[in-house]
Design a protein around this motif. Structure first.
Motif, PDB file in Angstrom:
ATOM      1  N   THR A 135      -0.446  19.467  -1.773  1.00 38.57           N
ATOM      2  CA  THR A 135       0.647  20.256  -1.193  1.00 38.57           C
ATOM      3  C   THR A 135       1.257  21.146  -2.280  1.00 38.57           C
ATOM      4  N   HIS A 157       2.473  18.486   4.270  1.00 41.10           N
ATOM      5  CA  HIS A 157       3.216  17.310   3.811  1.00 41.10           C
ATOM      6  C   HIS A 157       3.545  16.390   4.991  1.00 41.10           C
ATOM      7  N   THR A 227       4.019  10.906  -2.068  1.00 38.88           N
ATOM      8  CA  THR A 227       3.732  12.184  -2.726  1.00 38.88           C
ATOM      9  C   THR A 227       3.979  12.035  -4.219  1.00 38.88           C
TER      10      THR A 227
END
Length: 239
Positions: A135, A157, A227
């Motif tokens: 991302t 995302h 993430t």
């Protein structure tokens, strides 16, 4: 042969580095590219299997999926690195076309590929397989000049989060969010200096830290829906 990891957008820059480093670390790799480049030839010289596709619309994505299903009966993982990156066009008609293109690359292609290959993904031993989305920290700290890029990466995302729920426990789905790792030609010297001044670690990171984040996710069987920012801290900037 071990089950391969598919890396999209591997024909240059960060994608090329990811594919070549995975191979170096003992993974089998299938490297996707859109356009023939010197780096694609280097991948072939490293004995990395390559596959060409222009993921420009639904039909071309489905054709690519058919090739993937024929190439291997199983995959160890997918790294979605294919990307488009340009400032948002001023003309509304051009911006609309740009939005459709970025949506197709950043959101539609990963969604369709993940859905189609989910039953072919097999992790090592009893561990889950991996899907990793590349991302951007723009998801967390958007840049107005690149709002189409940022909003479609934000969609990717969100796809990470919902896919982590949907595909568990057989597959874990995570993201790596780079910041200023490799500048592009669109970055002027002034823009580069400004970005680095807003980055606590004050340097261009390079592609290797992105790969190290990917490797850490591949090797950890108990992380999903996460993430990893690889940005030198730039997401902390208010700019």
């Amino acid at each position: 042969m071990n089950n391969p990891i598919l890396v999209t957008g591997a024909g240059k820059r960060v994608g090329f580095h990811i594919a070549s480093r995975l191979k170096q670390d003992g993974y089998e790799v299938l490297a996707h590219y859109r356009t023939e480049t010197d780096d694609v030839q280097k991948l072939k010289q490293l004995d990395i299997q390559t596959i060409q596709a222009d993921l420009q619309d639904t039909a071309s994505i489905m054709e690519f999926i058919d090739k993937l299903q024929q190439f291997s009966p199983a995959y160890r993982g997918i790294v979605h690195n294919a990307s488009a990156f340009t400032p948002t066009a001023d003309d509304l008609v051009e911006a609309a076309e740009q939005y459709q293109h970025f949506f197709t690359i950043h959101m539609l292609a990963p969604f369709l590929i993940n859905q189609a290959l989910s039953k072919l993904l097999k992790g090592p031993g009893n561990d889950p397989a991996d899907i990793i989305h590349i991302t951007d920290i723009n998801v967390e700290n958007p840049t107005p000049r690149f709002d189409i890029y940022g909003t479609t990466k934000a969609g990717l995302h969100n796809l990470t989060l919902v896919s982590a729920k949907k595909l568990a426990p057989q597959i874990k789905v995570n993201s790596v969010a780079p910041g200023p790792v490799l500048f592009t030609e669109s970055h002027t010297q002034e823009a580069r200096q400004k970005m680095l001044s807003e980055t606590p670690l004050a340097r261009e990171g390079g592609a290797e830290p992105v790969y190290l984040a990917i490797k850490s996710l591949l090797e950890n069987p108990f992380i999903t829906g996460a993430t990893i920012p690889v940005d030198g801290g730039r997401r902390l900037s208010k700019a």
